[in-house]
Design an enzyme around this catalytic site. Sequence first.
Site, short mmCIF file in Angstrom:
data_model
loop_
_atom_site.label_atom_id
_atom_site.label_comp_id
_atom_site.label_asym_id
_atom_site.label_seq_id
_atom_site.Cartn_x
_atom_site.Cartn_y
_atom_site.Cartn_z
N GLY A 46 0.84 -1.21 0.00
CA GLY A 46 0.00 0.00 0.00
C GLY A 46 0.87 1.25 0.00
N SER A 94 -8.69 2.05 8.17
CA SER A 94 -9.74 1.05 7.85
C SER A 94 -9.20 -0.33 8.20
CB SER A 94 -10.08 1.09 6.37
OG SER A 94 -10.34 2.40 5.95
N ASP A 128 0.27 4.03 1.21
CA ASP A 128 0.22 4.73 2.50
C ASP A 128 1.28 4.20 3.46
OD1 ASP A 128 -2.67 3.07 4.04
OD2 ASP A 128 -1.07 2.29 2.77
N1 ADP Z 1 -15.56 10.73 10.07
C1 ADP Z 1 -15.04 9.49 10.06
N2 ADP Z 1 -15.37 8.63 9.08
C2 ADP Z 1 -14.82 7.37 9.06
N3 ADP Z 1 -13.97 6.91 9.99
C3 ADP Z 1 -13.64 7.76 10.99
C4 ADP Z 1 -14.13 9.08 11.07
N4 ADP Z 1 -13.60 9.68 12.17
C5 ADP Z 1 -12.80 8.78 12.73
N5 ADP Z 1 -12.85 7.63 12.06
C6 ADP Z 1 -12.12 6.44 12.44
O1 ADP Z 1 -10.97 6.43 11.61
C7 ADP Z 1 -10.85 5.16 10.99
C8 ADP Z 1 -10.43 5.45 9.58
O2 ADP Z 1 -9.16 6.06 9.73
P1 ADP Z 1 -8.37 6.58 8.49
O3 ADP Z 1 -6.96 6.65 8.92
O4 ADP Z 1 -9.00 7.78 7.93
O5 ADP Z 1 -8.58 5.36 7.49
P2 ADP Z 1 -8.08 5.17 6.00
O6 ADP Z 1 -6.71 5.74 5.90
O7 ADP Z 1 -8.15 3.68 5.89
O8 ADP Z 1 -9.09 5.87 5.14
C9 ADP Z 1 -12.18 4.45 11.07
O9 ADP Z 1 -11.94 3.08 11.38
C10 ADP Z 1 -12.89 5.16 12.22
O10 ADP Z 1 -12.80 4.42 13.41
C1 PAZ Z 2 -3.49 -2.42 4.23
C2 PAZ Z 2 -4.19 -1.23 3.59
C3 PAZ Z 2 -5.57 -1.62 3.10
C4 PAZ Z 2 -4.32 -0.12 4.64
O1 PAZ Z 2 -5.04 0.93 4.05
P1 PAZ Z 2 -6.05 1.84 4.91
O2 PAZ Z 2 -6.56 1.00 6.01
O3 PAZ Z 2 -5.20 2.95 5.41
O4 PAZ Z 2 -7.11 2.31 3.97
C5 PAZ Z 2 -3.33 -0.67 2.43
O5 PAZ Z 2 -2.04 -0.41 2.90
C6 PAZ Z 2 -3.26 -1.63 1.26
O6 PAZ Z 2 -4.15 -1.66 0.45
N1 PAZ Z 2 -2.14 -2.42 1.17
C7 PAZ Z 2 -1.96 -3.32 0.06
C8 PAZ Z 2 -1.43 -4.65 0.54
C9 PAZ Z 2 -0.07 -4.57 1.26
O7 PAZ Z 2 0.29 -3.47 1.78
O8 PAZ Z 2 0.63 -5.61 1.31
K K Z 3 -4.26 5.08 5.94
#
Ligand code: ADP
Ligand code: PAZ
Ligand code: K
EC number: 2.7.1.33
Length: 244
Positions: free
Chosen positions: A98, A123, A100
């Site tokens: 990923g 997530s 990120d």
């Molecule tokens: N407004 C929001 N919408 C969705 N998730 C939120 C929100 N505020 C806090 N969260 C929390 O943040 C988590 C998502 O974090 P985030 O780092 O933004 O995820 P991603 O990078 O996967 O999009 C969710 O699991 C939830 O618990």
């Molecule tokens: C593990 C993740 C889903 C985390 O993403 P996020 O929860 O931040 O949306 C992302 O890093 C991803 O799609 N990774 C690909 C598989 C890997 O990193 O091996």
């Molecule tokens: K993330």
Amino acid sequence: MKLLIDAGNSRLKWRLDQDGRILEQGVGTLDDADPLPGLSIDARNLTGVAVSTVASEERRLNLMEQLSARTAAPIRFYWAETRRGGLVNAYADPRMMGADRWHAMYGAWRSINAGFVVVDAGSAVTVDYVAPSGQHLGGFILPGLHMMLRSLKSDAARIGFDPDQVLDTRPGKSTGECVNHGLAWLSAAVVDQIHKDAQAFGLDRIVVTGGDADRLLGLGLSAANRPQLVLDGLALIDNEDQAQ
Ligand SMILES: Nc1ncnc2c1ncn2[C@@H]1O[C@H](COP(=O)(O)OP(=O)(O)O)[C@@H](O)[C@H]1O
Ligand SMILES: CC(C)(COP(=O)(O)O)[C@@H](O)C(=O)NCCC(=O)O
Ligand SMILES: [K+]
């Protein structure tokens, strides 16, 4: 002025950078009509847009369309790499990692001169270990809080509960307590394991990012909270590549 975007599976985090200063920042979701709520500047003044995303290709293309409609500035997507500036990816095929994770690791690597752990409570929850040499030792991918709650609600017929993000790890005495304390208990076990591994691997620093970072800190994670870590790494990489 550059627009930086971290588009995860739940939320889209963005910020406007100018010479290393954050002018504006915000959070949206990729499914919003306007994924960049609050972005007030006239997008025509942008010199570039840099994006780190793990969203589906369909959502990435949709974001690309929405950005192109708002600015003529070049839109650059950045992905995980084999190596950069002394940081070395443990993946044989870095393209599978990923973006990120790589950007968070790079943001940490450039600000920490020691072995470190990056925890991204999003997530999904990701944990990555990097040795003092910059060698990525590997990591873990776990379901995030909402994923686990959804799976219990959808896959267990007789489990009815109101989600409550408690930090109570004592045994529950009702279905709701068993679920909510259970998730806190599991997260606390993850925290303990991260502390044990950091000790075992000689990783002196732990940084945490993501929407659920406060929850892990509340459960005892001994870490620095870096909410902008992915965007920090993305900004460094875009600046380096544009300076070439
Ligand atoms: N407004 C929001 N919408 C969705 N998730 C939120 C929100 N505020 C806090 N969260 C929390 O943040 C988590 C998502 O974090 P985030 O780092 O933004 O995820 P991603 O990078 O996967 O999009 C969710 O699991 C939830 O618990
Ligand atoms: C593990 C993740 C889903 C985390 O993403 P996020 O929860 O931040 O949306 C992302 O890093 C991803 O799609 N990774 C690909 C598989 C890997 O990193 O091996
Ligand atoms: K993330």
